[in-house]
Design a protein around this motif. Sequence first.
Motif, PDB file in Angstrom:
ATOM      1  N   ILE A 185      12.546   6.934 -13.437  1.00  0.00           N
ATOM      2  CA  ILE A 185      12.311   5.493 -13.596  1.00  0.00           C
ATOM      3  C   ILE A 185      12.589   4.774 -12.281  1.00  0.00           C
ATOM      4  CG2 ILE A 185      13.223   3.415 -14.701  1.00  0.00           C
ATOM      5  CD1 ILE A 185      13.501   5.097 -17.266  1.00  0.00           C
ATOM      6  N   ASN A 186      13.670   5.152 -11.617  1.00  0.00           N
ATOM      7  CA  ASN A 186      13.971   4.541 -10.318  1.00  0.00           C
ATOM      8  C   ASN A 186      12.825   4.759  -9.334  1.00  0.00           C
ATOM      9  OD1 ASN A 186      16.457   3.592 -11.128  1.00  0.00           O
ATOM     10  ND2 ASN A 186      17.637   5.202 -10.127  1.00  0.00           N
ATOM     11  N   GLY A 187      12.202   5.932  -9.388  1.00  0.00           N
ATOM     12  CA  GLY A 187      11.080   6.206  -8.497  1.00  0.00           C
ATOM     13  C   GLY A 187       9.909   5.273  -8.733  1.00  0.00           C
ATOM     14  N   ILE A 188       9.599   5.019  -9.998  1.00  0.00           N
ATOM     15  CA  ILE A 188       8.513   4.098 -10.336  1.00  0.00           C
ATOM     16  C   ILE A 188       8.827   2.692  -9.814  1.00  0.00           C
ATOM     17  CG2 ILE A 188       7.256   2.995 -12.230  1.00  0.00           C
ATOM     18  CD1 ILE A 188       7.777   5.540 -13.888  1.00  0.00           C
ATOM     19  N   VAL A 189      10.048   2.229 -10.072  1.00  0.00           N
ATOM     20  CA  VAL A 189      10.444   0.878  -9.663  1.00  0.00           C
ATOM     21  C   VAL A 189      10.465   0.752  -8.139  1.00  0.00           C
ATOM     22  CG1 VAL A 189      12.346  -0.789  -9.680  1.00  0.00           C
ATOM     23  CG2 VAL A 189      11.745   0.444 -11.776  1.00  0.00           C
ATOM     24  N   ASP A 190      10.988   1.763  -7.468  1.00  0.00           N
ATOM     25  CA  ASP A 190      11.066   1.720  -6.008  1.00  0.00           C
ATOM     26  C   ASP A 190       9.670   1.633  -5.394  1.00  0.00           C
ATOM     27  OD1 ASP A 190      12.379   1.658  -3.597  1.00  0.00           O
ATOM     28  OD2 ASP A 190      12.869   3.777  -3.550  1.00  0.00           O
ATOM     29  N   ALA A 191       8.753   2.457  -5.871  1.00  0.00           N
ATOM     30  CA  ALA A 191       7.381   2.425  -5.352  1.00  0.00           C
ATOM     31  C   ALA A 191       6.729   1.067  -5.629  1.00  0.00           C
ATOM     32  CB  ALA A 191       6.567   3.555  -5.974  1.00  0.00           C
ATOM     33  N   TRP A 192       7.010   0.501  -6.796  1.00  0.00           N
ATOM     34  CA  TRP A 192       6.467  -0.813  -7.167  1.00  0.00           C
ATOM     35  C   TRP A 192       6.917  -1.887  -6.175  1.00  0.00           C
ATOM     36  CZ3 TRP A 192       3.287  -2.783 -11.041  1.00  0.00           C
ATOM     37  CH2 TRP A 192       3.340  -4.163 -11.261  1.00  0.00           C
ATOM     38  N   VAL A 193       8.213  -1.923  -5.902  1.00  0.00           N
ATOM     39  CA  VAL A 193       8.728  -2.972  -5.015  1.00  0.00           C
ATOM     40  C   VAL A 193       8.298  -2.715  -3.570  1.00  0.00           C
ATOM     41  CG1 VAL A 193      10.772  -4.225  -4.219  1.00  0.00           C
ATOM     42  CG2 VAL A 193      10.650  -3.414  -6.584  1.00  0.00           C
ATOM     43  N   HIS A 194       8.212  -1.454  -3.159  1.00  0.00           N
ATOM     44  CA  HIS A 194       7.677  -1.172  -1.820  1.00  0.00           C
ATOM     45  C   HIS A 194       6.296  -1.788  -1.660  1.00  0.00           C
ATOM     46  CE1 HIS A 194      10.347   2.631  -1.189  1.00  0.00           C
ATOM     47  NE2 HIS A 194      10.970   1.518  -0.872  1.00  0.00           N
ATOM     48  N   THR A 195       5.471  -1.621  -2.669  1.00  0.00           N
ATOM     49  CA  THR A 195       4.119  -2.178  -2.607  1.00  0.00           C
ATOM     50  C   THR A 195       4.164  -3.698  -2.570  1.00  0.00           C
ATOM     51  OG1 THR A 195       3.343  -0.262  -3.880  1.00  0.00           O
ATOM     52  CG2 THR A 195       1.841  -2.124  -3.685  1.00  0.00           C
ATOM     53  N   CYS A 196       5.003  -4.282  -3.411  1.00  0.00           N
ATOM     54  CA  CYS A 196       5.098  -5.743  -3.459  1.00  0.00           C
ATOM     55  C   CYS A 196       5.577  -6.332  -2.135  1.00  0.00           C
ATOM     56  CB  CYS A 196       6.052  -6.171  -4.570  1.00  0.00           C
ATOM     57  SG  CYS A 196       5.440  -5.898  -6.257  1.00  0.00           S
ATOM     58  N   GLU A 197       6.492  -5.646  -1.462  1.00  0.00           N
ATOM     59  CA  GLU A 197       7.038  -6.179  -0.206  1.00  0.00           C
ATOM     60  C   GLU A 197       5.953  -6.334   0.861  1.00  0.00           C
ATOM     61  OE1 GLU A 197       9.944  -7.406  -0.184  1.00  0.00           O
ATOM     62  OE2 GLU A 197      11.573  -5.985  -0.529  1.00  0.00           O
ATOM     63  N   GLN A 198       4.881  -5.569   0.736  1.00  0.00           N
ATOM     64  CA  GLN A 198       3.796  -5.621   1.712  1.00  0.00           C
ATOM     65  C   GLN A 198       2.585  -6.412   1.203  1.00  0.00           C
ATOM     66  OE1 GLN A 198       3.559  -1.307   3.510  1.00  0.00           O
ATOM     67  NE2 GLN A 198       4.543  -1.195   1.503  1.00  0.00           N
ATOM     68  N   TYR A 199       2.621  -6.781  -0.074  1.00  0.00           N
ATOM     69  CA  TYR A 199       1.465  -7.408  -0.721  1.00  0.00           C
ATOM     70  C   TYR A 199       1.747  -8.847  -1.148  1.00  0.00           C
ATOM     71  CZ  TYR A 199      -1.761  -8.309  -4.655  1.00  0.00           C
ATOM     72  OH  TYR A 199      -2.666  -8.868  -5.520  1.00  0.00           O
ATOM     73  N   LEU A 200       2.932  -9.102  -1.709  1.00  0.00           N
ATOM     74  CA  LEU A 200       3.241 -10.429  -2.254  1.00  0.00           C
ATOM     75  C   LEU A 200       3.778 -11.345  -1.155  1.00  0.00           C
ATOM     76  CD1 LEU A 200       4.838  -9.889  -5.783  1.00  0.00           C
ATOM     77  CD2 LEU A 200       2.681 -11.026  -5.222  1.00  0.00           C
ATOM     78  N   THR A 201       2.904 -11.714  -0.241  1.00  0.00           N
ATOM     79  CA  THR A 201       3.305 -12.601   0.840  1.00  0.00           C
ATOM     80  C   THR A 201       2.376 -13.809   0.872  1.00  0.00           C
ATOM     81  OG1 THR A 201       1.998 -11.256   2.404  1.00  0.00           O
ATOM     82  CG2 THR A 201       4.353 -10.743   2.203  1.00  0.00           C
ATOM     83  N   MET A 202       1.341 -13.742   1.692  1.00  0.00           N
ATOM     84  CA  MET A 202       0.379 -14.844   1.800  1.00  0.00           C
ATOM     85  C   MET A 202      -1.018 -14.250   1.970  1.00  0.00           C
ATOM     86  SD  MET A 202       1.285 -15.892   5.740  1.00  0.00           S
ATOM     87  CE  MET A 202       2.988 -15.311   5.652  1.00  0.00           C
ATOM     88  N   PRO A 203      -2.062 -14.980   1.600  1.00  0.00           N
ATOM     89  CA  PRO A 203      -3.420 -14.446   1.755  1.00  0.00           C
ATOM     90  C   PRO A 203      -3.764 -14.241   3.227  1.00  0.00           C
ATOM     91  CG  PRO A 203      -3.396 -16.334   0.260  1.00  0.00           C
ATOM     92  CD  PRO A 203      -2.047 -16.293   0.930  1.00  0.00           C
ATOM     93  N   THR A 204      -4.386 -13.100   3.515  1.00  0.00           N
ATOM     94  CA  THR A 204      -4.810 -12.807   4.884  1.00  0.00           C
ATOM     95  C   THR A 204      -6.263 -12.345   4.949  1.00  0.00           C
ATOM     96  OG1 THR A 204      -4.030 -10.519   4.724  1.00  0.00           O
ATOM     97  CG2 THR A 204      -2.466 -12.148   5.583  1.00  0.00           C
ATOM     98  N   GLY A 205      -6.902 -12.157   3.806  1.00  0.00           N
ATOM     99  CA  GLY A 205      -8.271 -11.671   3.806  1.00  0.00           C
ATOM    100  C   GLY A 205      -8.392 -10.195   4.124  1.00  0.00           C
ATOM    101  N   ALA A 206      -7.269  -9.460   4.044  1.00  0.00           N
ATOM    102  CA  ALA A 206      -7.282  -8.020   4.333  1.00  0.00           C
ATOM    103  C   ALA A 206      -7.695  -7.277   3.060  1.00  0.00           C
ATOM    104  CB  ALA A 206      -5.915  -7.563   4.821  1.00  0.00           C
ATOM    105  N   MET A 207      -8.979  -7.071   2.891  1.00  0.00           N
ATOM    106  CA  MET A 207      -9.505  -6.573   1.620  1.00  0.00           C
ATOM    107  C   MET A 207      -9.047  -5.152   1.303  1.00  0.00           C
ATOM    108  SD  MET A 207     -13.361  -8.153   1.994  1.00  0.00           S
ATOM    109  CE  MET A 207     -13.950  -7.503   0.425  1.00  0.00           C
ATOM    110  N   ILE A 208      -9.022  -4.284   2.311  1.00  0.00           N
ATOM    111  CA  ILE A 208      -8.598  -2.898   2.069  1.00  0.00           C
ATOM    112  C   ILE A 208      -7.132  -2.854   1.686  1.00  0.00           C
ATOM    113  CG2 ILE A 208      -8.189  -0.659   3.168  1.00  0.00           C
ATOM    114  CD1 ILE A 208     -11.086  -1.075   2.490  1.00  0.00           C
TER     115      ILE A 208
END
Length: 382
Positions: A185-208
């Motif tokens: 479970i910790n692995g799932i949560v850790d991967a989730w937040v890793h992704t969010c730290e790079q995604y949940l910021t501001m729009p940049t138009g970086a589609m990929i």
Amino acid sequence: MKFSYVNPTLIHFGQGQIEAIATSIPQDQKVLVIYGGGSIKHNGVYDQVVAALSNHTWLEFSGVEPNPTVETLDKAVTIAKEENVDYILAVGGGSVIDGSKYVAAATKYDGNGWDILIGKHTVTEAVPLGAILTLPATGSESNSGAVITQKSTQTKLPFMASAVQPKFAVLDPDSMKTLPERQLINGIVDAWVHTCEQYLTMPTGAMIQDGYAETLLRNLLTLGAQYDDRDNNEWRSNLMWTANQALNGLIGTGVPHDWATHMIGHELTALYNVDHARSLSIVQPSLLRNQIEAKRAKLEQMGKNVFGLVYTDDLAERTIIEIENFYHSLNSPTELTEHGNDKASTIDAIIKQLEAHGMVALGEHQAITPDVSRKILEDAVK
């Protein structure tokens, strides 16, 4: 977007791939195998490593703990120096791999290894490192970062250096078969937040980057929903590859990062020994609510593209609720409830550590000051 990107780690993915280390490490190299508490001796991984290294000269170091400490790792550094080790093989999860990165770097340094964490020494060379991943979570097996704890001062700090990026990594989903439920479970949560730290910021138009991040988040939602049916190779393989891709550098290339949840969470772990992933699920919802106006556009995008929500004026707020619901479905905490009865003293201690470690301007806008961090933690109290 303007960037240069390469990920030089060779990945051996799939069942039976541990045997690939026989040819991944030159036979004339003296190898130090580093692992944790010994679970690899009960799940068959250790025996496979022994077989694969049958033509190598090698020795071992065990006992690397979760949230690896410099006090333990310096013992491995001493061995590596005395034995003139040529190659390090990390066998374990993110803690073992992070710790092995420290050993690889500190072995090539004559001073105090902790200098690496406080920025007194810049790592330019390290003992070559390979990894066998047994717990998918951090992506450490194919990136250049590590987080190390100094137990004596309750300090947990990161470092990054291209010299410690693993030369190769083995990702065999069979190595996950005997993992405790909490670690999965910790692995799932850790991967989730890793992704969010790079995604949940501001729009940049970086589609990929956005599109791939959303794919990873949807994967983790699905794997969480399928958790009760996890005992199969497909589930394990998808978690192992998703967690790797969440922090191998690709989705964060050319876009802003946050990492405030991690920096605050690190202090919670260092002071109170909270599981790393659980510290993240405790901090993140309150942080997102605190920073909701700065993050509203991306939260709305996440609500639509990850959770399938329809647009309303409160879409960002509903998205945060969905994130909390995801954590609750995995029994991962979202409130500061487990860390002593005196929450005010707990928060004071965390803020004091953040200030001591220079974590006074966090987030993609450097807008999270100690006062803001305090408010985030106060809001996380049940």
